[in-house]
Scaffold this active site. Structure first.
Site, PDB file in Angstrom:
ATOM      1  N   ASP A 259     -67.940  49.514  93.417  1.00 23.67           N
ATOM      2  CA  ASP A 259     -68.933  48.876  94.284  1.00 23.67           C
ATOM      3  C   ASP A 259     -70.127  49.767  94.542  1.00 23.67           C
ATOM      4  OD1 ASP A 259     -70.359  47.534  96.179  1.00 23.67           O
ATOM      5  OD2 ASP A 259     -68.653  47.026  97.434  1.00 23.67           O
ATOM      6  N   HIS A 355     -75.204  39.970  89.601  1.00 23.40           N
ATOM      7  CA  HIS A 355     -75.471  40.759  90.806  1.00 23.40           C
ATOM      8  C   HIS A 355     -76.195  42.062  90.468  1.00 23.40           C
ATOM      9  CE1 HIS A 355     -74.747  41.864  94.981  1.00 23.40           C
ATOM     10  NE2 HIS A 355     -74.309  43.040  94.592  1.00 23.40           N
TER      11      HIS A 355
END
Length: 447
Positions: A259, A355
């Site tokens: 992440d 993303h």
């Protein structure tokens, strides 16, 4: 959940210097007062640290924090590990908990000033909180009514960070000192915000590499609030523990993704410019010099829906390989994605709504923010659906140039949006660190 890396944990055994906000060394704290006499033969703090050094943890000439633990006997004593001994300084240029490496446990809590409480009460509260934070971060007991929850532990990289919400300034008669950058965030189409778990007059971030140390600090901060402020909302989070992987690496979130690979790094020449408010000449209030702005969002992950996706579909949503974090166009985690590369079918390898593509700083006018989140899991409902996701915390010198433009673009077509839900939000002005003898926010409250 922008594609910017979380600060990496120090390597196992990195010791004090790795977690001291960039300081070359950390002074040893004074031994905390005990409310009972240690048993005969208990290790002195000096001997405890010496034993720790013998295990391979190099503490250096400045020593380290042994907490306020007392071992029953020298021959049976177990030294503090590097995780327990790591100490972060309270009196630093920028408040701790911003560039500090990710900690294993975290608590976020917002307070509202009590009815009738104003500037005077707020100043007294910040003075109490700052002293408690200083003591606990040094591995000492809190000044009054310590609960002994963390008695056997060292500082464990504890950090306590304080910020002010938009409403704080009206409550204290300081509206003229409220920064323009603290104006409320705009509405986003993906928001499903619970106002009871959003905003607040005051905000406190607590992080530590031991759950008991973190809870101990949370309880001390709550007790210190006394009659001056009440808890508005509180959230608990976690990250991977230091040493759980063979080598330091970017954290994974509860979707299993690495992440945030593109976090700005302190070594970047424009890092301070992007993350911290200049000490002077910024056009904003002087009291925010060396401070930063924290955007806090509770982001629910719709894990049941996400986990139904095939691996390739998950990777197309993110634009990166799930196993390594490398862009789909090849290389390693830190390789620049080739946004123009197409496959044999003529389609973009990294989808147009991936993303990773949408959050690239060069796709957002250079907008950058330092992400420093915690994962959360608050149980499973009657239908078996987990209430889990990300306590998103990001830092920037100006949220209108950091968080807002990126979130607006995500709002317009991020493939990840259908698998997440923003459930609460807050924006807080976090002043610079307190100098020796000062408390956080003193320039605002006494200026």
């Amino acid at each position: 959940m922008a594609d910017q890396s979380t600060p990496k944990a120090p390597a196992p055994g990195a010791g004090l210097a790795a977690s001291a906000e960039g300081a070359p060394g950390v002074p040893s704290p004074k031994r905390a007062p005990h409310r009972e006499t240690p048993p005969e033969g208990a290790l002195s703090r000096r001997r405890l640290l010496g034993t720790a050094g013998a295990t391979g943890l190099t503490l250096g000439a400045v020593g380290g924090a042994a907490g306020y633990a007392a071992a029953p006997s020298a021959d049976k004593a177990t030294p503090l590990s590097s995780v327990g001994a790591d100490q972060v300084r309270f009196h630093v240029k920028h408040q701790p908990g911003i560039t500090t490496a990710l900690q294993a446990r975290g608590h976020l809590v917002a307070f509202d000033l009590a009815a009738g409480a104003g500037r005077k009460e707020a100043a007294a509260l910040l003075r109490r909180w700052s002293e408690t934070a200083r003591r606990l971060m040094a591995g000492e007991a809190s000044a009054q009514d310590d609960t002994d929850v963390a008695r056997d532990a060292g500082p464990s990289s504890l950090t306590v960070t304080f910020g002010f919400g938009y409403s704080f300034f009206a409550r204290t008669g300081l509206e003229k000192q409220r920064p323009d950058a603290l104006d409320p965030l705009p509405d986003f189409s993906s928001d499903h915000l619970d106002k009871a778990r959003s905003d607040g007059d005051l905000w406190v971030q607590i992080g530590a590499n031991d759950a008991l140390v973190a809870f101990h600090a949370l309880r001390a901060i709550q007790k210190d609030a006394g009659s001056a402020a009440r808890v508005r909302w509180q959230m608990n989070g976690f990250n991977r523990s230091p040493g759980a992987t063979a080598q330091p690496m970017t954290a994974r979130n509860l979707m299993g993704q690495i992440d945030g690979t593109r976090n700005p790094k302190p070594a970047d020449k424009d890092f301070d410019q992007r993350i911290f408010v200049p000490a002077s000449g910024s056009g904003g209030p002087e009291w925010m010099g060396n401070g930063s702005y924290a955007v806090v969002r509770r982001i629910r992950m719709l894990l049941d829906d996400w986990e139904k996706l095939a691996l390739k579909d998950q990777e197309d949503v993110i634009g990166r390989k799930k196993s390594t974090g490398a862009p789909l166009t090849g290389g390693s985690e830190t390789t620049e994605p080739d946004l123009e590369k197409t496959g044999s079918d003529g389609r973009l390898v990294i989808p147009v709504n991936a993303h990773a593509r949408i959050t690239r700083p060069d796709q957002n006018g250079g907008a950058a923010m330092l992400r420093r989140p915690f994962s959360f899991h608050d149980g499973i409902d009657a239908d078996g659906v987990p209430d889990a996701g990300l306590l998103f915390v990001c830092w920037q010198a100006d949220p209108l140039r950091g968080f807002v433009p990126v979130q607006r673009k995500l709002d317009r077509g991020d493939a990840l949006s259908k698998f997440i839900r923003h459930e609460s939000s807050g924006l807080f002005a976090v002043p610079g660190g307190a100098a020796e003898g000062e408390y956080v926010g003193q320039r605002l409250l006494e200026g």
